[in-house]
Design a protein around this motif. Structure first.
Motif, PDB file in Angstrom:
ATOM      1  N   PHE A 677      30.704  45.229  27.712  1.00 31.89           N
ATOM      2  CA  PHE A 677      31.332  45.207  28.865  1.00 31.89           C
ATOM      3  C   PHE A 677      31.482  46.487  29.974  1.00 31.89           C
ATOM      4  O   PHE A 677      31.347  47.367  29.317  1.00 31.89           O
ATOM      5  CB  PHE A 677      32.306  44.340  29.167  1.00 31.89           C
ATOM      6  CG  PHE A 677      33.015  44.722  30.075  1.00 31.89           C
ATOM      7  CD1 PHE A 677      32.505  43.091  31.210  1.00 31.89           C
ATOM      8  CD2 PHE A 677      34.514  45.247  30.203  1.00 31.89           C
ATOM      9  CE1 PHE A 677      33.484  43.211  32.003  1.00 31.89           C
ATOM     10  CE2 PHE A 677      34.589  44.555  31.663  1.00 31.89           C
ATOM     11  CZ  PHE A 677      34.553  44.013  32.755  1.00 31.89           C
ATOM     12  N   ASP A 678      31.152  46.854  31.286  1.00 32.94           N
ATOM     13  CA  ASP A 678      30.943  47.481  32.448  1.00 32.94           C
ATOM     14  C   ASP A 678      31.719  46.936  33.062  1.00 32.94           C
ATOM     15  O   ASP A 678      31.283  45.925  33.787  1.00 32.94           O
ATOM     16  CB  ASP A 678      29.581  47.300  32.910  1.00 32.94           C
ATOM     17  CG  ASP A 678      29.767  49.123  33.602  1.00 32.94           C
ATOM     18  OD1 ASP A 678      30.806  49.677  33.710  1.00 32.94           O
ATOM     19  OD2 ASP A 678      28.750  49.285  34.565  1.00 32.94           O
ATOM     20  N   PRO A 679      32.895  47.431  33.111  1.00 31.01           N
ATOM     21  CA  PRO A 679      33.807  47.401  34.828  1.00 31.01           C
ATOM     22  C   PRO A 679      33.617  47.741  35.892  1.00 31.01           C
ATOM     23  O   PRO A 679      33.855  46.936  36.684  1.00 31.01           O
ATOM     24  CB  PRO A 679      35.301  47.712  34.175  1.00 31.01           C
ATOM     25  CG  PRO A 679      34.645  48.910  33.360  1.00 31.01           C
ATOM     26  CD  PRO A 679      33.405  48.878  32.258  1.00 31.01           C
ATOM     27  N   SER A 680      32.576  48.559  36.023  1.00 31.70           N
ATOM     28  CA  SER A 680      32.066  48.469  36.832  1.00 31.70           C
ATOM     29  C   SER A 680      30.853  48.044  37.670  1.00 31.70           C
ATOM     30  O   SER A 680      30.529  47.767  39.259  1.00 31.70           O
ATOM     31  CB  SER A 680      31.460  49.975  37.221  1.00 31.70           C
ATOM     32  OG  SER A 680      29.289  49.708  36.331  1.00 31.70           O
ATOM     33  N   GLY A 681      30.783  46.278  36.982  1.00 27.38           N
ATOM     34  CA  GLY A 681      29.618  45.420  37.280  1.00 27.38           C
ATOM     35  C   GLY A 681      28.450  45.929  37.409  1.00 27.38           C
ATOM     36  O   GLY A 681      27.835  44.553  37.878  1.00 27.38           O
ATOM     37  N   LYS A 682      27.916  47.042  36.967  1.00 27.38           N
ATOM     38  CA  LYS A 682      26.479  47.272  36.387  1.00 27.38           C
ATOM     39  C   LYS A 682      25.614  46.009  35.415  1.00 27.38           C
ATOM     40  O   LYS A 682      24.762  45.490  35.304  1.00 27.38           O
ATOM     41  CB  LYS A 682      26.313  48.383  36.042  1.00 27.38           C
ATOM     42  CG  LYS A 682      26.372  49.177  37.242  1.00 27.38           C
ATOM     43  CD  LYS A 682      26.228  51.097  36.843  1.00 27.38           C
ATOM     44  CE  LYS A 682      26.690  51.614  38.279  1.00 27.38           C
ATOM     45  NZ  LYS A 682      25.966  53.316  37.482  1.00 27.38           N
ATOM     46  N   ASN A 683      26.425  46.197  34.179  1.00 25.91           N
ATOM     47  CA  ASN A 683      26.037  45.119  32.908  1.00 25.91           C
ATOM     48  C   ASN A 683      26.334  43.227  33.182  1.00 25.91           C
ATOM     49  O   ASN A 683      27.219  43.155  32.937  1.00 25.91           O
ATOM     50  CB  ASN A 683      26.630  45.394  31.349  1.00 25.91           C
ATOM     51  CG  ASN A 683      26.137  46.885  31.131  1.00 25.91           C
ATOM     52  OD1 ASN A 683      24.785  47.532  31.932  1.00 25.91           O
ATOM     53  ND2 ASN A 683      26.390  47.963  30.068  1.00 25.91           N
ATOM     54  N   VAL A 684      25.223  42.778  33.906  1.00 29.64           N
ATOM     55  CA  VAL A 684      25.412  41.845  34.209  1.00 29.64           C
ATOM     56  C   VAL A 684      24.585  40.508  33.778  1.00 29.64           C
ATOM     57  O   VAL A 684      24.436  39.770  33.723  1.00 29.64           O
ATOM     58  CB  VAL A 684      25.761  41.281  36.251  1.00 29.64           C
ATOM     59  CG1 VAL A 684      27.029  42.036  36.578  1.00 29.64           C
ATOM     60  CG2 VAL A 684      24.813  41.901  36.351  1.00 29.64           C
ATOM     61  N   TYR A 685      23.665  41.195  32.856  1.00 30.74           N
ATOM     62  CA  TYR A 685      22.572  40.372  32.776  1.00 30.74           C
ATOM     63  C   TYR A 685      23.073  40.415  30.996  1.00 30.74           C
ATOM     64  O   TYR A 685      22.517  40.893  29.820  1.00 30.74           O
ATOM     65  CB  TYR A 685      21.853  40.994  32.663  1.00 30.74           C
ATOM     66  CG  TYR A 685      20.984  41.360  34.284  1.00 30.74           C
ATOM     67  CD1 TYR A 685      20.523  40.716  35.055  1.00 30.74           C
ATOM     68  CD2 TYR A 685      21.021  42.653  34.824  1.00 30.74           C
ATOM     69  CE1 TYR A 685      20.609  40.628  36.375  1.00 30.74           C
ATOM     70  CE2 TYR A 685      21.414  43.639  35.908  1.00 30.74           C
ATOM     71  CZ  TYR A 685      20.623  42.156  36.529  1.00 30.74           C
ATOM     72  OH  TYR A 685      20.720  42.239  38.769  1.00 30.74           O
ATOM     73  N   ILE A 686      22.632  38.874  30.541  1.00 32.71           N
ATOM     74  CA  ILE A 686      23.257  38.273  29.004  1.00 32.71           C
ATOM     75  C   ILE A 686      21.683  39.243  28.981  1.00 32.71           C
ATOM     76  O   ILE A 686      20.363  38.355  29.074  1.00 32.71           O
ATOM     77  CB  ILE A 686      23.251  37.517  29.196  1.00 32.71           C
ATOM     78  CG1 ILE A 686      24.539  37.200  29.577  1.00 32.71           C
ATOM     79  CG2 ILE A 686      23.562  36.454  27.772  1.00 32.71           C
ATOM     80  CD1 ILE A 686      25.431  35.550  29.898  1.00 32.71           C
ATOM     81  N   GLN A 687      21.524  40.440  27.298  1.00 39.57           N
ATOM     82  CA  GLN A 687      20.367  40.327  26.872  1.00 39.57           C
ATOM     83  C   GLN A 687      19.808  39.041  25.295  1.00 39.57           C
ATOM     84  O   GLN A 687      19.066  38.758  24.867  1.00 39.57           O
ATOM     85  CB  GLN A 687      20.650  41.836  26.044  1.00 39.57           C
ATOM     86  CG  GLN A 687      20.999  42.830  26.658  1.00 39.57           C
ATOM     87  CD  GLN A 687      19.744  42.897  28.334  1.00 39.57           C
ATOM     88  OE1 GLN A 687      18.541  43.027  27.820  1.00 39.57           O
ATOM     89  NE2 GLN A 687      20.930  42.416  29.490  1.00 39.57           N
ATOM     90  N   SER A 688      21.563  38.268  24.876  1.00 42.29           N
ATOM     91  CA  SER A 688      21.099  37.844  24.162  1.00 42.29           C
ATOM     92  C   SER A 688      22.768  37.249  22.980  1.00 42.29           C
ATOM     93  O   SER A 688      23.828  37.655  24.010  1.00 42.29           O
ATOM     94  CB  SER A 688      20.945  38.636  22.852  1.00 42.29           C
ATOM     95  OG  SER A 688      22.038  39.646  22.013  1.00 42.29           O
ATOM     96  N   ALA A 689      22.846  36.303  22.711  1.00 39.79           N
ATOM     97  CA  ALA A 689      24.377  35.436  23.072  1.00 39.79           C
ATOM     98  C   ALA A 689      24.365  34.758  21.672  1.00 39.79           C
ATOM     99  O   ALA A 689      23.846  34.605  20.980  1.00 39.79           O
ATOM    100  CB  ALA A 689      24.298  34.738  23.940  1.00 39.79           C
TER     101      ALA A 689
END
Length: 767
Positions: A677-689
C-alpha cells in the motif's frame, strides 16, 4: 426522526450551510442534502438575551428581524452534537433522541444590546424552511409549555402533511409568555390560530407563533429547551418528549446519541497505513451521511399502522439512493435495510404502488424508472429477508411493470402500452392510460429496461419461469433506441465515436438530441424534471448510452468491442462531459471492469477522490441527496462498489492499508487488505489477489464474502497488470463477454453461469 440544527437564509435545503449566511432559528427536523426546495425545518425556535428596555415588542419575532450572524470558528459538530455561537453571544448546543430535540442555550452575563436586562426570551414560529405553512395553531400553557401544529407542503412532491410540536423549558423561572403575529406580541393571549389560504399552492406566510420569557437563569446563564415532535398529535409530541428526555439531561442525552452513532459506525474498522487526514475525514463523513436517511417514523404514521410493520420516510429519492445508499446500508446495517424494504412493501400494501420518492407521508416525484424494484431485488440477492413477504414483493414489482398508475409523475411507470407494444418509450408519446411529464424518453427507456431485468432475476429465483423470460426479453429494450450511425460533435469537431441512443417517435422514425446536450459541455441544466426538459434526465445521451447494467457484454459488443468501449469511456471521463455530482455517473467509474480493464476503474476512482470528494467546503460535488454522494465516496474508498440490483461488487484497491466490515447478520468479519500500500496513491494497480489464501482472479466479489467473512488480499503495483482481465474474470452479463479481442465467450463471467451461482443461505435474526 428528529435532526436538530440551525437554519440559515439562502441555500438551506438541509437547514444549515457552512458559509457566512445568517441564522434565522433552530429547528428540529431536517432532510439532508436534497435538491429542489428546502425541506422540513418545522417550528424553529430562536433565543434572545432580553428585550431592549424590557419592552416585549422591542424583541424580534419575524424571521427577517431575527437574522443573526454566527461567530466565525464557533461551529463544532460531530455525530449526535452541534454547537454554534451567534453574534449575540448566545451559544446554542443541541442533541437529540429519536423524536425529541434538546437545546442548551448559554446566554451572556450582559446582553450585547444596550439597555437590555438579562431576561431571556425564546420565540417559536409556526413555519418551515420553505415557508409553506397554510394554517396552524399554538397554545401557551401556564408553565410556559408551547404546543401546536400546522400544515405544510413537501419539498419535492404533491399533497400536504401536518406536523405537531411540544416545547418545554428548564433552567429559569417563567416571567411571562404569549403569542405573536407579524412583528407584534401579546402577553395576554395564550392561544392563536392562523388560517391559511384557500389552496395548498397559496400558503400563508404571515409570521405567527408563541414566545416565553424568563427571569435570570438559575446557574451558568443556561436554559434548556426540549421539543418533542409528532405527526400524530400534540399529545403524542409531548409524550415522546417526556418519555425520551424526562429530566432535561443534556449530557446524558448526548452520551446516548453518541453511543447510537458509535454502534452504527463501529462495524467498520480501518488501518489507515499513512492515508491522509483528508481522506480519513472524507471517508467517515461519507459513511455518516449515508446513515441519515431514510428515516424511521415507525409509530408516527397518521394514515395507517400495520401491526408489527415498520414505517420509514424520507426516501429522497430512490432514483438517487438505489445505486449506493441502500447497498451500503445492506453492508453496514442489514437489519435497518430489512426494515426499510418491509416499509416499502407496506407502503405498496396501503397506497397500491411502491414509491420512487417519498417525504413527509407525501408522494414524491418520479425521476425515471420504478427504482424500488432494484432495491427490493438487491435485498433478495443479498439475504435481506427477515419478515419480508416475497409474494407481496413480487406482486409489487409486477404492478410496476404491468399497471400504469393514473399519475405516473409520482409512482410507477408511464407509457406502458408503448413499452409493451413498441419496446421503447417514444418521444411525444400518446398515453391514454395515465398522465405524467412526457419527457426523458431515452433515460426512461434504459431505466425501465433495467427495472425489468431486476424483476426477471426475482422471477427466476421465485420460480416464475414465464415471467422470467418476458422480463428478460424486455430488459433488452434499450437496444431499440440505439441509432448505430449517430455521430457526436463538439464545437463542430467529430469526436470519432459513432452510435448513440437517440429519441424515437411512435412511428419508428428518429428524432435528434445532441449527444453532449445536458452535460457540462452544452446546456448543463437543460434536462431537469419539467415539461420542457430533454429526452434524458440530468445527463447527456453520452452518459445514458453506457447504461445497460444487466447486459454490459452486449453493450460493449454494440459499441465496437472492448478496446473501442474503453476509448469511449475514457473520452467521456476526460472530455469534461462527466459530472460526478449526479448519481447516474457513479457506475460509469467502474464499467471498465466489464471490458477486462479493472485498473482503469481504479485510476478513475483515485481521480475523483480526493479531487471532487474531500473534507473542504466544496468536498461534495453535487446535492448529497440524503447521502448518495457520501455512499459513493465511502464504497469507492472501501474498494467494493456495487452494481445495484445484482450480486456484484467491483474490486478496486481500498484507499487505506486495510478495511474490515463486521456483518450484522452473521457476526463474521470481512477484511480487504492492500499489500504494498502506498498512501500517496501511486500503487493503485492490483497485480494479484488471494481470497482466504487462495489465488483469486475475478475482478468482482459476491455478497457471500461479507456474510461468511474472510480476507481478500490485493498485491499492488505502479502499473496495470493482467489481473482481472480474462474473459472468465469479468462480472456476469447476459451476453458473451466482449473483452480481449471482442470475440471471447464468457464462462465464469457469462450470465448463463450467473444463474448457476450458489444461492446465499437465507438467514434469520430477531426483528
Amino acid at each position: 426522526m428528529v435532526k436538530a440544527g440551525p437554519d440559515v437564509v439562502g441555500e438551506n435545503q438541509g437547514g444549515f450551510a457552512s458559509d457566512d449566511s445568517e441564522i434565522l432559528g433552530f429547528s428540529h427536523m431536517h432532510d439532508s442534502g436534497t435538491g429542489g426546495a428546502a425541506s422540513l425545518g418545522n417550528f424553529p425556535i430562536f433565543p434572545q438575551s432580553g428585550c431592549p428596555n424590557g419592552d416585549i415588542n422591542a424583541c424580534n419575532f419575524t424571521s427577517w428581524e431575527r437574522l443573526t450572524p454566527r461567530v466565525n470558528g464557533s461551529v463544532h459538530a460531530r455525530p449526535g452534537y452541534f454547537d454554534i455561537t451567534l453574534a449575540s453571544q448566545i451559544r446554542t448546543e443541541m442533541t437529540v433522541s429519536n423524536r425529541t430535540a434538546l437545546y442548551r442555550f448559554t446566554f451572556p452575563s450582559t446582553p450585547v444590546t444596550p439597555n437590555t436586562p438579562l431576561n431571556p426570551l425564546i420565540v417559536l414560529e409556526l413555519q418551515d424552511l420553505p415557508q409553506t405553512r397554510s394554517d396552524g395553531t399554538i397554545k401557551v400553557g401556564a408553565n410556559g409549555r408551547l404546543t401546536g401544529g400546522a400544515r405544510f407542503i413537501p419539498s419535492f412532491g404533491i399533497g400536504s402533511y401536518v406536523s405537531y410540536f411540544c416545547a418545554d423549558f428548564h433552567g429559569a423561572s417563567l416571567k411571562r409568555s404569549g403569542v405573536f403575529s407579524n412583528s407584534r406580541a401579546s402577553a395576554e393571549a395564550k392561544f392563536f390560530r392562523v388560517l391559511g389560504a384557500e389552496t395548498e399552492s397559496s400558503p400563508s406566510i404571515r409570521p405567527a407563533g408563541g414566545w416565553v420569557q424568563f427571569e435570570k437563569p438559575d446557574s451558568n446563564n443556561q436554559i434548556a429547551a426540549r421539543v418533542g415532535m409528532s405527526f400524530i398529535s400534540e399529545a403524542q409530541a409531548c409524550a415522546n418528549a417526556e418519555r425520551e428526555i424526562p429530566e432535561f439531561d443534556f449530557d446524558g442525552t448526548l452520551k446516548a446519541a453518541e453511543k447510537a452513532w458509535s454502534d452504527k459506525l463501529d462495524v467498520i474498522s480501518i488501518e489507515p497505513g499513512g492515508a491522509s487526514d483528508v481522506l480519513q475525514r472524507a471517508f467517515w463523513s461519507g459513511v455518516y451521511r449515508s446513515m441519515i436517511s431514510p428515516q424511521d417514523y415507525t409509530g408516527e404514521n397518521p394514515y395507517w399502522s400495520t401491526p408489527g410493520e415498520p414505517y420509514y420516510d424520507s426516501y429522497y429519492c430512490i432514483w438517487d439512493s438505489f445505486r449506493s445508499i441502500h447497498p451500503l446500508i445492506t453492508l453496514l446495517d442489514p437489519h435497518s435495510q430489512t426494515l426499510m424494504v418491509r416499509s416499502l412493501l407496506d407502503i405498496y400494501r396501503h397506497e397500491g404502488k411502491l414509491p420512487d420518492c417519498r417525504m413527509s407521508f407525501c408522494k414524491g416525484f418520479t425521476q425515471g424508472g420504478s427504482n424500488a424494484d432494484i432495491v427490493i431485488v438487491d435485498a433478495y440477492l443479498k439475504n435481506i429477508t427477515t419478515g419480508i413477504d416475497w409474494t407481496l414483493a413480487y406482486e409489487a414489482l409486477v404492478s410496476d411493470a404491468e399497471i400504469e398508475p393514473r399519475n405516473w409523475d409520482v409512482e410507477g411507470r408511464g407509457g406502458l402500452r408503448s413499452w409493451k407494444e413498441l419496446g421503447y418509450i417514444p418521444t411525444e408519446n400518446l398515453d391514454l392510460e395515465g398522465v405524467g411529464t412526457e419527457t426523458r424518453s431515452i433515460s426512461r427507456t434504459v431505466e425501465y429496461a433495467y427495472n425489468d431485468f431486476c424483476i426477471a432475476l426475482l422471477a427466476k429465483a421465485l420460480g416464475h419461469t414465464a415471467d422470467y423470460n418476458k422480463y428478460l426479453t424486455r430488459s433488452g429494450n434499450w437496444k431499440n433506441m440505439f441509432k448505430a450511425d449517430q455521430k457526436s460533435l463538439i464545437n463542430g469537431t467529430d469526436t470519432g465515436f459513432t452510435g448513440f441512443l437517440q429519441p424515437r417517435y411512435m412511428n419508428g422514425t428518429w428524432g435528434f438530441q445532441d449527444p453532449i446536450f445536458c452535460s457540462p459541455l452544452m446546456d448543463f441544466t437543460g434536462c431537469y424534471l419539467n415539461p420542457s426538459g430533454g429526452e434524458t434526465y440530468e445527463g447527456p445521451v453520452w452518459l445514458y448510452t453506457f447504461f445497460a447494467p444487466g447486459d454490459m457484454a452486449t453493450l460493449i459488443r454494440t459499441l465496437g468491442g472492448a478496446e473501442q468501449f474503453v476509448k469511449r469511456l475514457d473520452f467521456f471521463h476526460e472530455s469534461g462531459m462527466c459530472y460526478i455530482g449526479d448519481e447516474q455517473a457513479f457506475l460509469k467509474v467502474f464499467l471498465y471492469h466489464y471490458a477486462g480493464r479493472p485498473a482503469k476503474s481504479a485510476e478513475r476512482a483515485h481521480f475523483y477522490i480526493p479531487s471532487q470528494f474531500n473534507d473542504s467546503l466544496n468536498g461534495i460535488p453535487g446535492n448529497d441527496d440524503s447521502g448518495a454522494m457520501g455512499s459513493f465516496e465511502a464504497l469507492t474508498m472501501m474498494g467494493i462498489f456495487p452494481n445495484a440490483g445484482q450480486d456484484v461488487y467491483f474490486i478496486t484497491p481500498p484507499f487505506f492499508e486495510s478495511i474490515s466490515i463486521r456483518n450484522g447478520q452473521t457476526g463474521k468479519t470481512a477484511t480487504i487488505r492492500n499489500i504494498n500500500f502506498d498512501p500517496s496513491g501511486k500503487n493503485v494497480y492490483i497485480q494479484s489477489a488471494t481470497l482466504n489464501g487462495e489465488p483469486y482472479t475475478r475482478n468482482w466479489l459476491q455478497h457471500s464474502f461479507f456474510l461468511e467473512g474472510g480476507t481478500l488480499e490485493l498485491t499492488l503495483g505502479t502499473s496495470e497488470s493482467a489481473w482481472g482481465t480474462g474473459p472468465e474474470d469479468v462480472p456476469p452479463s447476459l451476453g458473451p463477454f466482449g473483452g480481449g479481442n471482442g470475440t471471447a465467450n464468457g464462462t465464469q463471467g457469462g450470465m448463463g453461469r450467473r444463474w448457476e451461482m450458489p444461492r446465499l443461505p437465507r438467514l434469520e435474526w430477531e426483528s
